[in-house]
Design a protein around this motif. Structure first.
Motif, mmCIF file in Angstrom:
data_model
loop_
_atom_site.group_PDB
_atom_site.id
_atom_site.type_symbol
_atom_site.label_atom_id
_atom_site.label_comp_id
_atom_site.label_asym_id
_atom_site.label_seq_id
_atom_site.Cartn_x
_atom_site.Cartn_y
_atom_site.Cartn_z
ATOM 1 N N ARG A 141 5.464 14.527 -7.893
ATOM 2 C CA ARG A 141 4.134 14.736 -7.320
ATOM 3 C C ARG A 141 3.030 14.069 -8.129
ATOM 4 O O ARG A 141 1.916 13.920 -7.660
ATOM 5 N N PHE A 142 3.320 13.672 -9.367
ATOM 6 C CA PHE A 142 2.268 13.019 -10.157
ATOM 7 C C PHE A 142 2.877 12.117 -11.215
ATOM 8 O O PHE A 142 4.011 12.309 -11.659
ATOM 9 N N VAL A 143 2.095 11.101 -11.587
ATOM 10 C CA VAL A 143 2.405 10.235 -12.732
ATOM 11 C C VAL A 143 1.120 10.083 -13.526
ATOM 12 O O VAL A 143 0.070 9.758 -12.966
ATOM 13 N N ALA A 144 1.193 10.344 -14.828
ATOM 14 C CA ALA A 144 0.022 10.199 -15.700
ATOM 15 C C ALA A 144 0.344 9.191 -16.803
ATOM 16 O O ALA A 144 1.441 9.214 -17.365
ATOM 17 N N HIS A 145 -0.594 8.296 -17.066
ATOM 18 C CA HIS A 145 -0.472 7.363 -18.183
ATOM 19 C C HIS A 145 -1.454 7.792 -19.275
ATOM 20 O O HIS A 145 -2.661 7.818 -19.038
ATOM 21 N N HIS A 191 -1.299 20.689 -10.985
ATOM 22 C CA HIS A 191 0.062 20.396 -10.511
ATOM 23 C C HIS A 191 1.081 21.359 -11.116
ATOM 24 O O HIS A 191 2.203 20.963 -11.445
ATOM 25 N N ARG A 192 0.699 22.606 -11.270
ATOM 26 C CA ARG A 192 1.609 23.625 -11.792
ATOM 27 C C ARG A 192 2.857 23.717 -10.926
ATOM 28 O O ARG A 192 2.788 23.663 -9.707
ATOM 29 N N GLU A 193 4.012 23.839 -11.601
ATOM 30 C CA GLU A 193 5.308 24.017 -10.931
ATOM 31 C C GLU A 193 5.704 22.809 -10.088
ATOM 32 O O GLU A 193 6.534 22.917 -9.179
ATOM 33 N N GLU A 194 5.123 21.645 -10.372
ATOM 34 C CA GLU A 194 5.504 20.410 -9.680
ATOM 35 C C GLU A 194 6.150 19.450 -10.669
ATOM 36 O O GLU A 194 5.876 19.489 -11.871
ATOM 37 N N ASP A 212 8.507 10.569 -1.100
ATOM 38 C CA ASP A 212 8.787 11.265 0.159
ATOM 39 C C ASP A 212 7.641 11.149 1.157
ATOM 40 O O ASP A 212 7.705 11.677 2.261
ATOM 41 N N GLY A 213 6.567 10.460 0.766
ATOM 42 C CA GLY A 213 5.438 10.269 1.671
ATOM 43 C C GLY A 213 4.413 11.378 1.643
ATOM 44 O O GLY A 213 3.350 11.272 2.261
ATOM 45 N N LEU A 214 4.692 12.464 0.913
ATOM 46 C CA LEU A 214 3.729 13.556 0.797
ATOM 47 C C LEU A 214 2.686 13.207 -0.268
ATOM 48 O O LEU A 214 2.898 12.331 -1.099
ATOM 49 N N PRO A 215 1.527 13.899 -0.280
ATOM 50 C CA PRO A 215 0.465 13.567 -1.234
ATOM 51 C C PRO A 215 0.947 13.602 -2.682
ATOM 52 O O PRO A 215 1.701 14.486 -3.094
ATOM 53 N N ALA A 216 0.508 12.613 -3.448
ATOM 54 C CA ALA A 216 0.845 12.501 -4.865
ATOM 55 C C ALA A 216 -0.365 11.938 -5.590
ATOM 56 O O ALA A 216 -1.308 11.453 -4.962
ATOM 57 N N GLU A 217 -0.322 12.000 -6.917
ATOM 58 C CA GLU A 217 -1.497 11.574 -7.686
ATOM 59 C C GLU A 217 -1.086 10.800 -8.925
ATOM 60 O O GLU A 217 -0.083 11.111 -9.576
ATOM 61 N N ALA A 218 -1.881 9.776 -9.239
ATOM 62 C CA ALA A 218 -1.668 8.963 -10.431
ATOM 63 C C ALA A 218 -2.951 8.948 -11.248
ATOM 64 O O ALA A 218 -4.020 8.654 -10.722
ATOM 65 N N MET A 219 -2.832 9.279 -12.530
ATOM 66 C CA MET A 219 -3.991 9.261 -13.426
ATOM 67 C C MET A 219 -3.673 8.394 -14.637
ATOM 68 O O MET A 219 -2.575 8.484 -15.193
ATOM 69 N N MET A 220 -4.640 7.566 -15.029
ATOM 70 C CA MET A 220 -4.473 6.756 -16.224
ATOM 71 C C MET A 220 -5.670 6.938 -17.142
ATOM 72 O O MET A 220 -6.817 6.871 -16.693
ATOM 73 N N LEU A 221 -5.396 7.164 -18.422
ATOM 74 C CA LEU A 221 -6.426 7.211 -19.457
ATOM 75 C C LEU A 221 -6.266 5.979 -20.340
ATOM 76 O O LEU A 221 -5.149 5.589 -20.666
ATOM 77 N N ASP A 226 0.816 -1.213 0.000
ATOM 78 C CA ASP A 226 0.000 0.000 0.000
ATOM 79 C C ASP A 226 0.848 1.262 0.000
ATOM 80 O O ASP A 226 1.801 1.388 0.765
ATOM 81 N N ARG A 227 0.475 2.212 -0.881
ATOM 82 C CA ARG A 227 1.058 3.554 -0.901
ATOM 83 C C ARG A 227 -0.083 4.533 -0.640
ATOM 84 O O ARG A 227 -0.654 5.114 -1.572
ATOM 85 N N PRO A 228 -0.477 4.722 0.623
ATOM 86 C CA PRO A 228 -1.693 5.485 0.923
ATOM 87 C C PRO A 228 -1.641 6.947 0.516
ATOM 88 O O PRO A 228 -2.680 7.584 0.381
ATOM 89 N N ASN A 229 -0.433 7.482 0.297
ATOM 90 C CA ASN A 229 -0.338 8.898 -0.086
ATOM 91 C C ASN A 229 -0.634 9.131 -1.565
ATOM 92 O O ASN A 229 -0.775 10.281 -1.994
ATOM 93 N N ILE A 230 -0.741 8.062 -2.357
ATOM 94 C CA ILE A 230 -1.013 8.220 -3.792
ATOM 95 C C ILE A 230 -2.514 8.127 -4.047
ATOM 96 O O ILE A 230 -3.163 7.175 -3.624
ATOM 97 N N ARG A 231 -3.049 9.104 -4.746
ATOM 98 C CA ARG A 231 -4.452 9.074 -5.176
ATOM 99 C C ARG A 231 -4.520 8.496 -6.587
ATOM 100 O O ARG A 231 -3.854 8.976 -7.500
ATOM 101 N N TYR A 232 -5.334 7.453 -6.767
ATOM 102 C CA TYR A 232 -5.456 6.783 -8.064
ATOM 103 C C TYR A 232 -6.723 7.229 -8.791
ATOM 104 O O TYR A 232 -7.803 7.231 -8.213
ATOM 105 N N THR A 233 -6.554 7.577 -10.065
ATOM 106 C CA THR A 233 -7.684 7.902 -10.931
ATOM 107 C C THR A 233 -7.493 7.190 -12.261
ATOM 108 O O THR A 233 -6.426 7.299 -12.873
#
Length: 602
Positions: free
Chosen positions: A298-302, A226-229, A322-331, A201-208
């Motif tokens: 801070r983000f990964v997009a597919h 996610h400007r400037e990230e 680093d354990g801080l909030p991050a986001e993953a989006m896949m299309l 589990d990576r609870p800090n990652i939000r999956y979409t």
């Protein structure tokens, strides 16, 4: 360096306590035992071999797949005061001889080496009389032919037990399902009682995960949060990476392309920028990633469907180390499914391998189409579990379900009656009663299923077909031309006609507007000014030393500085992540920045 692991943790790494199973693993290896370690990215996996290497007599030998990854680790260890080096093909003759002198003089705590370099006769001969504290195989999933990133050179590591019989062996990975774990342990002769699985589990990652509608517009909406990230956008083809990077540049983003077709100098330049600059977006194929140890992605997009759940997990896991909030989006869309099927069928792999790859693709489609918690589905694949997470698109915006038994029967019947050789668009044309040339030429306007699906729109039919593919009621043809046919499960469905609940299509692709508000949530807004000043000081020092900023201090450390405002060396030393070497080297500079912002904290 030798001593108690807790003292090493404090003095070298600046932490007061171990996390999870770290201490148990470390003490197990210090006692001379082998270990298989599965730990999520960002979970502190590298400490599990670094600390035993420092605590035990001799030099730790670490086998790593990429030069970039080795150099990143060596740089970070050097900043922490650890004597580390990498033996690789980039070293010229004199540098190589100097390194061997260090090795034989016992002047190194850790040596990183690629598998193909290690298994050369000259390397093994050079290490013959060198006392080794341990041998660690990092990214150990590369050993397994069933893993998502199998590398043939890793197979030779099966001889490590014979080559170094008295040295503890470690295998470490963040990504391995049950068969892959079993194969790794078998190859490296690591017993089951020496196996440590710390969870996925990576609870800090939000999956979409959402259907492709207008991919560029969807990507832009995501990136605007996610400007400037710093982040990574994965594409399937080299051409698409270049075109997307160029387009993002036109939209005002610092975007660079990265793929295996670029020459080495261009790849290294792109990677150098990503590691050393803030706010850079890399648009890449899967050639980019394993060598990246950057904690503040801070983000990964597919923009395309990855090859498997393992690949998806590893690629999204590059966010938020680093354990801080991050986001993953896949299309993804039907075209992706057909393309992935084509890759499998056109490969030179044996049929057994193709069968496994088909199963892995089916599992990924199941994740993409689930109406339940994404995280739970993801973890279940790895025989792990969690409660509904509240931090994925299906938890935050639960899809509405509907009884799709009748439309599913319509679709399957239409495929069967039209000969099970036509693609999605043609099947939908028949269901909608289209009078286009192809429908008429094939006489499909005479079928009993012609026009029976007019109650549903074309987008809804696409959504239904995609979901019943994920449920394995239908499949694309093995030649990869996009023709749809019934599976055994689909034939059974038509015979038994059970109730089938599917997700209702969303009116438009969902983007998580709250994600932008959640980033760096550990930092109250009132501390932003001093945090930015600390980041600027870190950038300045990093430029002067030609190292990535994050090897000085992670954002998490700067956040703690900005929040607590330490006024002395003693107060600064209490912040997790600041070891003695970094305290001596950087403490005065950062305390000076804090002093300039010494207004009382409300």
């Amino acid at each position: 360096m030798a001593g108690d692991p807790l003292k090493i943790l404090r003095s070298v790494y600046g932490y007061d306590a171990f996390r999870g199973q770290q201490e148990k693993i470390i003490r197990h290896v210090i006692e001379g035992n082998n270990a298989f370690v599965l730990m999520p990215t960002g979970g502190g996996k590298s400490l599990c071999y670094q600390i035993p290497a420092l605590a035990r007599p001799g030099m730790g030998l670490v086998i790593s797949p990429l030069i970039a990854l080795m150099l990143d680790q060596v740089t970070a260890l050097g900043e922490a005061g650890v004597r580390a080096a990498a033996l690789n093909s980039d070293l010229d003759g004199e540098a190589r001889r100097a390194l061997w002198r260090q090795i034989h003089a016992g002047e190194l705590d850790l040596l990183y080496v690629a598998p193909e370099t290690l298994m050369r006769d000259a390397t093994l001969e050079g290490l013959r009389n060198v006392p080794l504290s341990l041998v660690a195989v990092d990214e150990a999933h590369c050993l397994s032919q069933w893993g998502h990133d199998f590398r043939p050179h890793y197979r030779a590591l099966a001889d490590l037990g014979q080559i170094f019989p008295a040295t503890p062996r470690m295998a470490l990975t963040a990504t391995a399902d049950t068969p892959t774990r079993a194969e790794i342990r078998s190859l490296l002769q690591i017993d089951e009682q020496d196996c440590f699985v710390a969870g996925f589990d990576r609870p800090n990652i939000r999956y979409t995960i959402t259907e492709k509608a207008d991919p560029r517009r969807q990507l832009l909406a995501f990136l605007n949060e996610h400007r400037e990230e710093s982040g990574i956008v994965y594409c399937l083809s080299k051409r698409k990476t270049e075109e997307t990077a160029e387009w993002l540049g036109e939209q005002g983003y610092e975007a660079i392309a990265y793929h295996g077709g670029m020459d080495r100098a261009a790849r290294e330049k792109a990677q150098h920028r990503f590691q050393r600059e803030d706010g850079v977006v890399v648009v890449a194929t899967i050639a980019f990633g394993m060598g990246i140890d950057k904690p503040d992605v801070r983000f990964v997009a597919h923009l395309d469907l990855p090859g498997s759940i393992e690949a998806y997990y590893q690629e999204t896991g590059r966010a938020g180390r680093d354990g801080l909030p991050a986001e993953a989006m896949m299309l993804y869309g039907m075209g992706d499914v057909m393309q992935r099927n084509r890759f499998i069928e056109e490969s030179d792999a044996p049929e057994a391998r193709k069968h496994v790859e088909r199963q892995k693709l089916d599992a990924l489609l199941g994740l993409a189409e689930t109406g339940h918690c994404r995280r739970k589905a993801l973890l279940n694949y790895f025989d792990d579990d969690c409660e509904p997470c509240g931090n994925c698109d299906t938890c935050l915006n639960p899809p509405e379900m509907f009884d799709a038994s009748i439309p599913a029967q319509m679709a399957l019947s239409c495929m069967y009656r039209s000969g099970e050789r036509f693609g999605q668009a043609h099947i939908i044309d028949i269901l909608l009663g289209s009078r286009n040339e192809k429908v008429l030429a094939n006489g499909h306007d005479k079928l009993s299923t012609y026009g029976i699906g007019k109650d549903y729109t074309r987008p809804i039919w696409r959504d239904i077909l995609r979901q019943i593919i994920a449920l394995r009621l239908i499949a694309t043809d093995s030649a990869g031309h996009g023709g749809l046919h019934l599976t055994e499960k689909g034939v059974q469905f038509l015979k038994e006609r059970p109730t089938l609940m599917l997700r209702k299509p969303r009116p438009k692709p969902v983007t998580n507007e709250s994600a932008a508000r959640s980033k760096r949530s550990a930092l109250p807004e009132k501390h932003e000014l001093v945090f930015q000043a600390l980041r600027e000081k870190r950038r300045q020092i990093a430029r002067e030393q030609n190292i990535p900023p994050y090897v000085i201090f992670h954002d998490k450390v700067l956040i703690e500085m900005a929040t607590t405002r330490p006024a002395s060396r003693a107060e600064l030393s209490r912040i997790a992540g600041i070891g003695e070497t970094k305290l001596d080297r950087y403490g005065p500079a950062f305390l000076s920045v804090i002093a300039e912002h010494a207004a009382p904290v409300p």
